[in-house]
Design a protein around this motif. Sequence first.
Motif, PDB file in Angstrom:
ATOM      1  N   LEU A  81       5.096  -2.201  -5.097  1.00 26.04           N
ATOM      2  CA  LEU A  81       3.700  -2.656  -5.136  1.00 26.04           C
ATOM      3  C   LEU A  81       3.107  -2.567  -3.741  1.00 26.04           C
ATOM      4  CD1 LEU A  81       4.189  -5.891  -7.291  1.00 26.04           C
ATOM      5  CD2 LEU A  81       3.028  -3.810  -8.049  1.00 26.04           C
ATOM      6  N   ASP A  82       1.772  -2.391  -3.674  1.00 29.97           N
ATOM      7  CA  ASP A  82       1.125  -2.390  -2.365  1.00 29.97           C
ATOM      8  C   ASP A  82       0.719  -3.810  -1.998  1.00 29.97           C
ATOM      9  OD1 ASP A  82      -1.168  -2.936  -3.830  1.00 29.97           O
ATOM     10  OD2 ASP A  82      -2.015  -0.935  -3.611  1.00 29.97           O
ATOM     11  N   ARG A  83       0.236  -3.966  -0.780  1.00 29.25           N
ATOM     12  CA  ARG A  83      -0.081  -5.307  -0.277  1.00 29.25           C
ATOM     13  C   ARG A  83      -1.183  -6.000  -1.074  1.00 29.25           C
ATOM     14  NH1 ARG A  83      -1.290  -5.827   6.024  1.00 29.25           N
ATOM     15  NH2 ARG A  83       0.684  -4.654   5.979  1.00 29.25           N
ATOM     16  N   PRO A  84      -2.288  -5.312  -1.429  1.00 28.55           N
ATOM     17  CA  PRO A  84      -3.319  -5.998  -2.228  1.00 28.55           C
ATOM     18  C   PRO A  84      -2.788  -6.485  -3.576  1.00 28.55           C
ATOM     19  CG  PRO A  84      -4.229  -4.013  -1.238  1.00 28.55           C
ATOM     20  CD  PRO A  84      -2.763  -3.976  -0.985  1.00 28.55           C
ATOM     21  N   ALA A  85      -1.966  -5.670  -4.226  1.00 22.37           N
ATOM     22  CA  ALA A  85      -1.421  -6.086  -5.521  1.00 22.37           C
ATOM     23  C   ALA A  85      -0.498  -7.288  -5.362  1.00 22.37           C
ATOM     24  CB  ALA A  85      -0.679  -4.921  -6.174  1.00 22.37           C
ATOM     25  N   LEU A  86       0.342  -7.254  -4.334  1.00 17.66           N
ATOM     26  CA  LEU A  86       1.234  -8.386  -4.097  1.00 17.66           C
ATOM     27  C   LEU A  86       0.434  -9.654  -3.799  1.00 17.66           C
ATOM     28  CD1 LEU A  86       4.051  -6.725  -1.979  1.00 17.66           C
ATOM     29  CD2 LEU A  86       4.360  -7.882  -4.174  1.00 17.66           C
ATOM     30  N   ALA A  87      -0.604  -9.522  -2.995  1.00 19.13           N
ATOM     31  CA  ALA A  87      -1.422 -10.683  -2.655  1.00 19.13           C
ATOM     32  C   ALA A  87      -2.059 -11.288  -3.904  1.00 19.13           C
ATOM     33  CB  ALA A  87      -2.496 -10.285  -1.645  1.00 19.13           C
ATOM     34  N   GLU A  88      -2.610 -10.422  -4.750  1.00 22.12           N
ATOM     35  CA  GLU A  88      -3.270 -10.907  -5.969  1.00 22.12           C
ATOM     36  C   GLU A  88      -2.271 -11.553  -6.923  1.00 22.12           C
ATOM     37  OE1 GLU A  88      -5.975  -9.205  -9.697  1.00 22.12           O
ATOM     38  OE2 GLU A  88      -5.445  -7.891  -8.009  1.00 22.12           O
ATOM     39  N   LEU A  89      -1.151 -10.887  -7.161  1.00 20.48           N
ATOM     40  CA  LEU A  89      -0.181 -11.395  -8.123  1.00 20.48           C
ATOM     41  C   LEU A  89       0.521 -12.665  -7.637  1.00 20.48           C
ATOM     42  CD1 LEU A  89       1.368  -7.976  -9.159  1.00 20.48           C
ATOM     43  CD2 LEU A  89       0.010  -9.474 -10.629  1.00 20.48           C
ATOM     44  N   MET A 109       0.061   1.321   1.687  1.00 20.21           N
ATOM     45  CA  MET A 109       1.515   1.462   1.693  1.00 20.21           C
ATOM     46  C   MET A 109       2.107   0.617   0.563  1.00 20.21           C
ATOM     47  SD  MET A 109       4.269   2.730   2.954  1.00 20.21           S
ATOM     48  CE  MET A 109       3.705   3.405   4.537  1.00 20.21           C
ATOM     49  N   ARG A 110       3.021   1.202  -0.190  1.00 24.34           N
ATOM     50  CA  ARG A 110       3.760   0.448  -1.198  1.00 24.34           C
ATOM     51  C   ARG A 110       5.073  -0.057  -0.601  1.00 24.34           C
ATOM     52  NH1 ARG A 110       4.314   3.478  -6.805  1.00 24.34           N
ATOM     53  NH2 ARG A 110       5.645   4.793  -5.482  1.00 24.34           N
ATOM     54  N   TYR A 111       5.565  -1.150  -1.175  1.00 22.55           N
ATOM     55  CA  TYR A 111       6.810  -1.755  -0.706  1.00 22.55           C
ATOM     56  C   TYR A 111       7.749  -1.967  -1.899  1.00 22.55           C
ATOM     57  CZ  TYR A 111       3.967  -2.590   3.384  1.00 22.55           C
ATOM     58  OH  TYR A 111       3.147  -2.404   4.474  1.00 22.55           O
TER      59      TYR A 111
END
Length: 319
Positions: free
Chosen positions: A19-27, A64-66
């Motif tokens: 997942l990228d940073r925005p997706a991680l932040a939202e989830l 960037m995805r992690y």
Amino acid sequence: MKSKSDDRVIELLLARGPLDRPALAELAGLSRPSTGELITRLINAGLVEEDGEIPTGRRGPNAMRYRLRRGCGSVVGLEIQPDHAEAVLADVDGTELERIRVKARQNERPATLVRRAVRAFRGADRLQAVVVATPGIVDRQGNVVFVSDHPHWAGPQGARLTEALGVPVVLENDTNLAGVAEHRYGAAADSDDFVLLRFTESLSAALVLDGRLVRGANGAAGEIGFHPYQRTAAEVIGQLTEAAIALCAVADPELVVLSGPQATAEVAEAVEEQVAATSLFRPRVVPSALPDGAAVRGALALALDRGRDRVYFDEEPER
């Protein structure tokens, strides 16, 4: 020292993959700056790594995805039978690394067979957990209490293997682990109250109620058979119907999953009709979605749970 937010991000990466940073932040319910600091902390701890950029179609740097870093540890899931062992080695991130089958020697004890299978892997370094599916009754302490026709299998096999391999080893009944696999990946994936009826050399069952495997006080829950099942289609349907009704009277499942060489859609339909015609119970009856290797798949699923607890969450799992 990891925080609850760190654990939440690890859980998201385990469940959803990179997942990228925005997706991680939202989830995760975090701000983007906090998420960035958290990712940096997990990268420095050796738990997370970059997985490549995602083109955004906009000016500026790509996202960037992690992902969870591979190589943090490995686990093994095995199924042992008197004539062989089948084993799967996987990274704790879930990537399958190697699969082997080892022929058992005459009168070989389970601990020796498992030890040979694990040591046959080329890349079993940083091993974190081993789960073994075995026939017979396995008690709460991991002792094999009884195996039909194989009395030399009885004993504290889990303790012996833990000492021999230097890593926590858990033994579990093979039908129970087939039930775990059916719940995670198969026909019972959408059900938290079901019974798996497995008919191979004998008839046995796994019970999952409220999403949890039921073992019983001495590990014997579901051991309804210990005798060969009948051979003709009509006899199989009759025996499975009787077993399903008995289990429904005890567990009241919404679903009965049939597993075995004769577990066809036609047999399942006939059993469902006979249960409804001869009892008050109305469970759905379906064939297994995992006809091959369900027990070893369930063993691997539990090994991954235990290995991830140790690697990602700094916990020593209970049996």
